[in-house]
Design a protein around this motif. Sequence first.
Motif, mmCIF file in Angstrom:
data_model
loop_
_atom_site.group_PDB
_atom_site.id
_atom_site.type_symbol
_atom_site.label_atom_id
_atom_site.label_comp_id
_atom_site.label_asym_id
_atom_site.label_seq_id
_atom_site.Cartn_x
_atom_site.Cartn_y
_atom_site.Cartn_z
ATOM 1 N N TYR A 1 0.828 -1.204 0.000
ATOM 2 C CA TYR A 1 0.000 0.000 0.000
ATOM 3 C C TYR A 1 0.864 1.257 0.000
ATOM 4 C CZ TYR A 1 -3.803 3.080 1.582
ATOM 5 O OH TYR A 1 -4.726 4.081 1.700
ATOM 6 N N SER A 2 1.857 1.302 0.875
ATOM 7 C CA SER A 2 2.640 2.535 0.976
ATOM 8 C C SER A 2 3.493 2.768 -0.267
ATOM 9 C CB SER A 2 3.509 2.534 2.239
ATOM 10 O OG SER A 2 4.278 1.365 2.274
ATOM 11 N N ILE A 3 3.954 1.679 -0.871
ATOM 12 C CA ILE A 3 4.734 1.862 -2.103
ATOM 13 C C ILE A 3 3.851 2.389 -3.223
ATOM 14 C CG2 ILE A 3 5.896 0.607 -3.970
ATOM 15 C CD1 ILE A 3 7.209 -1.106 -1.875
ATOM 16 N N ALA A 4 2.704 1.762 -3.378
ATOM 17 C CA ALA A 4 1.853 2.127 -4.515
ATOM 18 C C ALA A 4 1.351 3.557 -4.410
ATOM 19 C CB ALA A 4 0.676 1.157 -4.617
ATOM 20 N N ARG A 5 0.901 3.932 -3.226
ATOM 21 C CA ARG A 5 0.251 5.250 -3.114
ATOM 22 C C ARG A 5 1.235 6.385 -2.912
ATOM 23 N NH1 ARG A 5 -5.547 5.170 -2.070
ATOM 24 N NH2 ARG A 5 -5.318 7.314 -1.382
ATOM 25 N N GLU A 6 2.349 6.117 -2.255
ATOM 26 C CA GLU A 6 3.177 7.227 -1.839
ATOM 27 C C GLU A 6 4.638 7.129 -2.284
ATOM 28 O OE1 GLU A 6 1.916 9.838 -0.446
ATOM 29 O OE2 GLU A 6 3.878 10.811 -0.381
ATOM 30 N N LEU A 7 5.266 6.028 -1.919
ATOM 31 C CA LEU A 7 6.724 6.015 -2.059
ATOM 32 C C LEU A 7 7.186 5.943 -3.508
ATOM 33 C CD1 LEU A 7 7.388 3.857 1.050
ATOM 34 C CD2 LEU A 7 8.195 6.196 0.664
ATOM 35 N N ALA A 8 6.574 5.092 -4.287
ATOM 36 C CA ALA A 8 7.026 4.985 -5.685
ATOM 37 C C ALA A 8 6.838 6.311 -6.429
ATOM 38 C CB ALA A 8 6.328 3.835 -6.394
ATOM 39 N N PRO A 9 5.626 6.899 -6.402
ATOM 40 C CA PRO A 9 5.494 8.159 -7.158
ATOM 41 C C PRO A 9 6.420 9.271 -6.668
ATOM 42 C CG PRO A 9 3.392 7.540 -6.126
ATOM 43 C CD PRO A 9 4.334 6.433 -5.870
ATOM 44 N N VAL A 10 6.522 9.465 -5.372
ATOM 45 C CA VAL A 10 7.326 10.585 -4.882
ATOM 46 C C VAL A 10 8.812 10.344 -5.134
ATOM 47 C CG1 VAL A 10 8.044 11.861 -2.824
ATOM 48 C CG2 VAL A 10 5.634 11.334 -3.195
ATOM 49 N N MET A 11 9.283 9.136 -4.797
ATOM 50 C CA MET A 11 10.711 8.892 -4.974
ATOM 51 C C MET A 11 11.107 8.917 -6.441
ATOM 52 S SD MET A 11 12.002 8.712 -2.002
ATOM 53 C CE MET A 11 13.558 7.869 -1.987
ATOM 54 N N MET A 12 10.257 8.365 -7.314
ATOM 55 C CA MET A 12 10.590 8.389 -8.742
ATOM 56 C C MET A 12 10.518 9.821 -9.271
ATOM 57 S SD MET A 12 11.432 5.430 -9.330
ATOM 58 C CE MET A 12 11.470 4.386 -7.886
ATOM 59 N N GLY A 13 9.570 10.591 -8.733
ATOM 60 C CA GLY A 13 9.492 11.996 -9.121
ATOM 61 C C GLY A 13 10.787 12.717 -8.781
#
Lengths: 245, 255
Positions: free
Chosen positions: A78-90
Amino acid sequence: MFQNIGELVLLFWRTLLALPLAWRQRQKIYEQLHEIGNASLLMVCMLGFFIGAVIALQTGPVLVERGLHSYVGGMVGYSIARELAPVMMGVLIAGRIGSAMTAEIGSMRVYQEIDALRTMNIHPVHFLVMPRVVAISVALPMLVAFAILVGWLGGATIAATNQHIQVSAKAFFQDLRNVVELADVIHGVVKSFCFAVIIGLVACHQGLVTRGGPRGIGRSVTKSVVNSIVLIVVFDYLITRVLQK
Amino acid sequence: MSAPSTNHHRGVGVEVRGLRKSFGKQEVLKGVEFSVSPGEVFVLMGPSGSGKSVLLRHIIGLEPPDAGDILIANKSIQEPGVFDEHHLAMVFQSGALLNSMTVGENVGLYLAEHRLKPPEEINRIVSEKLAAVGLAGVEDKLPAELSGGMKKRAAIARALVSEPALILYDEPTSELDPVSAVVVGEEIARLNQSSGVTSIVVSHDRDLAFGIADRIAVILEGKILAIGSPAEIRRIEEPAIQDFLNAKFSRPKSS
Ligand SMILES: Nc1ncnc2c1ncn2[C@@H]1O[C@H](COP(=O)(O)OP(=O)(O)OP(=O)(O)O)[C@@H](O)[C@H]1O
Ligand SMILES: [Mg+2]
């Protein structure tokens, strides 16, 4: 900063107006996509994997200690999909791609290439900005979708192999599927699309307003990355707030 | 003037009226006035820093004036659409080729971006224009692989491709050896004769100026000091102009 935001909004508007030309400029968009993919795919893999791994490592033992084995997959997923992947990749793409875009356009500005384009009645927004913003807006969501998968894999690997967690990959994904819905992945991908637009616009804008030789290019690149990251974090909050039911 | 001409081969007249421009506290152009007739070769001479490049940037609309106006074919460039009606081209002092594209792509850029010709036709025109400036066969090189003088000539080829009504040359011979300088000078004159394009040439090169100019203007510290035919300019006795036109190296004498 406030004047910058006004100019950014204006650039956004001009880019939108230039969108009908996207098909004509497909060659340039394709070139940009190729460059973005080449420059970032490996890093996205590594970053994605280790984000998943470290979240599993941080949360896994705490959950397992309290007998919540079956929450590890859901929590990490859940945390990867909603938050960590988009922000870190951004953040990664702002540093890797946004900076390069600013440097390229900035040097075109400083060495009068953009003036030369204007004398040929070629609009810099059509020729430079729109293809870049479109390419990054297509590429980043795809990279994020990919990073989410890799992140889950990283989480599962650590969950299965770390001696303090020991949740099998099968159990991890079972639990992940119970908790994480497609909507959560879409939430992350939609956010990353917004981040991509921000990165592309900020990078091109900083490039276009570059003044004063090679040092000016350096200053613009720094500003481009810092401003992108600040805006990503602010918009992350705003978008999350809006998408929350 | 009769009906507006749609023939882009024909030169346009240019009129500069009371042009003023400051950058910060520095006043660079202090009321520049002159006019250039259609089809004329007009050479602007003046020492470094006198505002020649800034003046050209105003004529082609890259810089907004603080005061004054510029008319292209009797129409102010402030009016929308003037640059669509009359195509103007500029050869920048640095060449300003797009470094990420090959020389051939640079030269063909105008035609390709505006979709004026099919690709094979563009390739043909590009080769032709490059050959005309003595650069046959460099289509696939990157600008970084050319010498300063070659870049300048490629930039001239790029300006020619659009068949403009007015070409602004910013120091077209400044980085060329004497032989290439003559070639470029002759090319400017030939083009002017064959297509009637109006040419405004900024140059320190006295041979070029007196060789090709219909009229010469001398600019000093943001003001036009004198305008006239080459013969008239030579006769002017104003010391500032004579100094500029006659400056020579003189070896310090050993005593
Ligand atoms: N964008 C700018 N911002 C601030 N000052 C400028 C700018 N462009 C030109 N200047 C100043 O205007 C003056 C005239 O510059 P310009 O480039 O027109 O000189 P020039 O006559 O073309 O000289 P050269 O023969 O050396 O090319 C210079 O003092 C320069 O410092
Ligand atoms: Mg100059």
